[in-house]
Design an enzyme around this catalytic site. Structure first.
Site, PDB file in Angstrom:
ATOM      1  N   CYS A   1       2.486  20.410   1.780  1.00  0.00           N
ATOM      2  CA  CYS A   1       2.563  21.651   0.881  1.00  0.00           C
ATOM      3  C   CYS A   1       0.989  22.237   0.906  1.00  0.00           C
ATOM      4  O   CYS A   1      -0.097  21.362   0.510  1.00  0.00           O
ATOM      5  CB  CYS A   1       2.719  21.573  -0.525  1.00  0.00           C
ATOM      6  SG  CYS A   1       3.010  23.025  -1.349  1.00  0.00           S
ATOM      7  N   LEU A   2       0.927  23.516   1.244  1.00  0.00           N
ATOM      8  CA  LEU A   2      -0.328  24.000   1.353  1.00  0.00           C
ATOM      9  C   LEU A   2      -1.332  23.925   0.010  1.00  0.00           C
ATOM     10  O   LEU A   2      -2.360  24.332  -0.336  1.00  0.00           O
ATOM     11  CB  LEU A   2      -0.316  25.529   1.793  1.00  0.00           C
ATOM     12  CG  LEU A   2       0.252  25.734   3.370  1.00  0.00           C
ATOM     13  CD1 LEU A   2       0.366  27.145   3.586  1.00  0.00           C
ATOM     14  CD2 LEU A   2      -0.805  24.907   4.394  1.00  0.00           C
TER      15      LEU A   2
ATOM     16  N   GLY B   1       5.534  28.203   5.679  1.00  0.00           N
ATOM     17  CA  GLY B   1       6.191  29.057   4.939  1.00  0.00           C
ATOM     18  C   GLY B   1       5.302  29.334   3.674  1.00  0.00           C
ATOM     19  O   GLY B   1       4.019  28.502   3.731  1.00  0.00           O
TER      20      GLY B   1
ATOM     21  N   HIS C   1       9.360  26.589  -4.782  1.00  0.00           N
ATOM     22  CA  HIS C   1       8.140  27.332  -5.134  1.00  0.00           C
ATOM     23  C   HIS C   1       8.307  28.431  -6.441  1.00  0.00           C
ATOM     24  O   HIS C   1       7.661  28.363  -7.268  1.00  0.00           O
ATOM     25  CB  HIS C   1       7.264  27.723  -4.108  1.00  0.00           C
ATOM     26  CG  HIS C   1       6.325  26.786  -3.675  1.00  0.00           C
ATOM     27  ND1 HIS C   1       5.389  26.127  -4.241  1.00  0.00           N
ATOM     28  CD2 HIS C   1       6.106  26.316  -2.206  1.00  0.00           C
ATOM     29  CE1 HIS C   1       4.695  25.366  -3.434  1.00  0.00           C
ATOM     30  NE2 HIS C   1       5.268  25.575  -2.252  1.00  0.00           N
TER      31      HIS C   1
ATOM     32  N   GLN D   1       2.110  30.853  -4.577  1.00  0.00           N
ATOM     33  CA  GLN D   1       0.985  30.341  -4.125  1.00  0.00           C
ATOM     34  C   GLN D   1      -0.203  31.059  -3.593  1.00  0.00           C
ATOM     35  O   GLN D   1      -1.542  30.822  -3.420  1.00  0.00           O
ATOM     36  CB  GLN D   1       1.366  29.579  -2.693  1.00  0.00           C
ATOM     37  CG  GLN D   1       2.469  28.358  -2.799  1.00  0.00           C
ATOM     38  CD  GLN D   1       2.825  27.846  -1.492  1.00  0.00           C
ATOM     39  OE1 GLN D   1       3.669  28.240  -0.844  1.00  0.00           O
ATOM     40  NE2 GLN D   1       2.066  26.844  -1.038  1.00  0.00           N
TER      41      GLN D   1
ATOM     42  N   HIS E   1      12.159  24.090   0.138  1.00  0.00           N
ATOM     43  CA  HIS E   1      10.680  23.974  -0.356  1.00  0.00           C
ATOM     44  C   HIS E   1      10.338  25.459  -0.950  1.00  0.00           C
ATOM     45  O   HIS E   1       9.664  25.429  -2.093  1.00  0.00           O
ATOM     46  CB  HIS E   1      10.003  23.451   0.771  1.00  0.00           C
ATOM     47  CG  HIS E   1       8.325  23.224   0.416  1.00  0.00           C
ATOM     48  ND1 HIS E   1       7.988  22.346   0.568  1.00  0.00           N
ATOM     49  CD2 HIS E   1       7.339  24.144   0.050  1.00  0.00           C
ATOM     50  CE1 HIS E   1       6.472  22.333   0.299  1.00  0.00           C
ATOM     51  NE2 HIS E   1       6.290  23.634  -0.097  1.00  0.00           N
ATOM     52  N   GLU E   2      10.644  26.397  -0.198  1.00  0.00           N
ATOM     53  CA  GLU E   2      10.219  27.811  -0.864  1.00  0.00           C
ATOM     54  C   GLU E   2      10.773  28.245  -2.005  1.00  0.00           C
ATOM     55  O   GLU E   2      10.214  28.657  -2.711  1.00  0.00           O
ATOM     56  CB  GLU E   2      10.190  28.563   0.223  1.00  0.00           C
ATOM     57  CG  GLU E   2       9.228  28.490   1.531  1.00  0.00           C
ATOM     58  CD  GLU E   2       7.790  27.965   1.245  1.00  0.00           C
ATOM     59  OE1 GLU E   2       7.150  28.440   0.167  1.00  0.00           O
ATOM     60  OE2 GLU E   2       7.286  27.152   2.007  1.00  0.00           O
TER      61      GLU E   2
END
Ligand code: NI
Length: 167
Positions: free
Chosen positions: A90-91, A46, A136, A51, A132-133
């Site tokens: 997480c990226l 995702g 963000h 990000q 999670h998204e």
């Protein structure tokens, strides 16, 4: 195909709340395509617009083994049910993993990339990615949910390539 620059901590854009999307136009479609390319290039499940430095409420999710990429505009979690302990990465926080509690099941609503309302009932990795998204785009990261600092650990160098469940 265009890859966008992935923002990592301590970039302040990760801590800002993104604005609701009010107009779905060609430039938004281009951004969505580039976000999908960037997520796939990073082997993520995702990606949220924060990000890539864009403060708009846009999320893309692609669960391995599902042949569908989900594009969610202005997503909201409307119901959470149960709890489970998960491992998460997480990226935007490369090289780390944490252990935290997520919901067992969630229901979410959003607009798809054509502006059509969609409702999603999710469990497992999709529920985790939705939480999670949507975090963000509110400026929240998984590390904010850790019970204690020892629930975060650094990956060994040989594990660092194993990022299949980061988002
Ligand atoms: Ni993330």
């Amino acid at each position: 195909m265009a890859l966008l620059n992935l923002r990592t901590l301590p970039d302040p854009v990760l801590r800002q709340k993104a604005r609701r999307v009010s107009k779905i136009d060609d430039s938004l479609q281009k951004l969505i395509d580039d976000m999908i390319d960037t997520m796939r290039d990073a082997s993520g499940v995702g990606l949220a617009a924060n990000q890539v430095g864009v403060l708009q409420r846009i999320v893309v999710i692609e669960i391995p083994e599902e042949d569908e990429v989900r594009v969610l505009i202005n997503p909201e979690i409307v119901r959470r049910e149960g709890e489970r302990v998960v491992e998460e990465g997480c990226l935007s926080i490369p090289g780390y993993r944490g252990e935290l509690t997520r919901s067992l099941k969630v229901r979410a609503r959003a607009l798809d990339r054509d502006g059509k309302p969609v409702r999603i009932k999710a469990e497992g990795l999709l529920a985790q990615a939705l939480e999670h998204e949507t975090d963000h785009i509110n400026g929240t990261l998984y590390i904010d949910h850790l019970e204690s600092p020892d629930k975060l650990w650094k990956l060994e160098p040989e594990q660092a390539g194993a990022q299949s469940e980061e988002s």
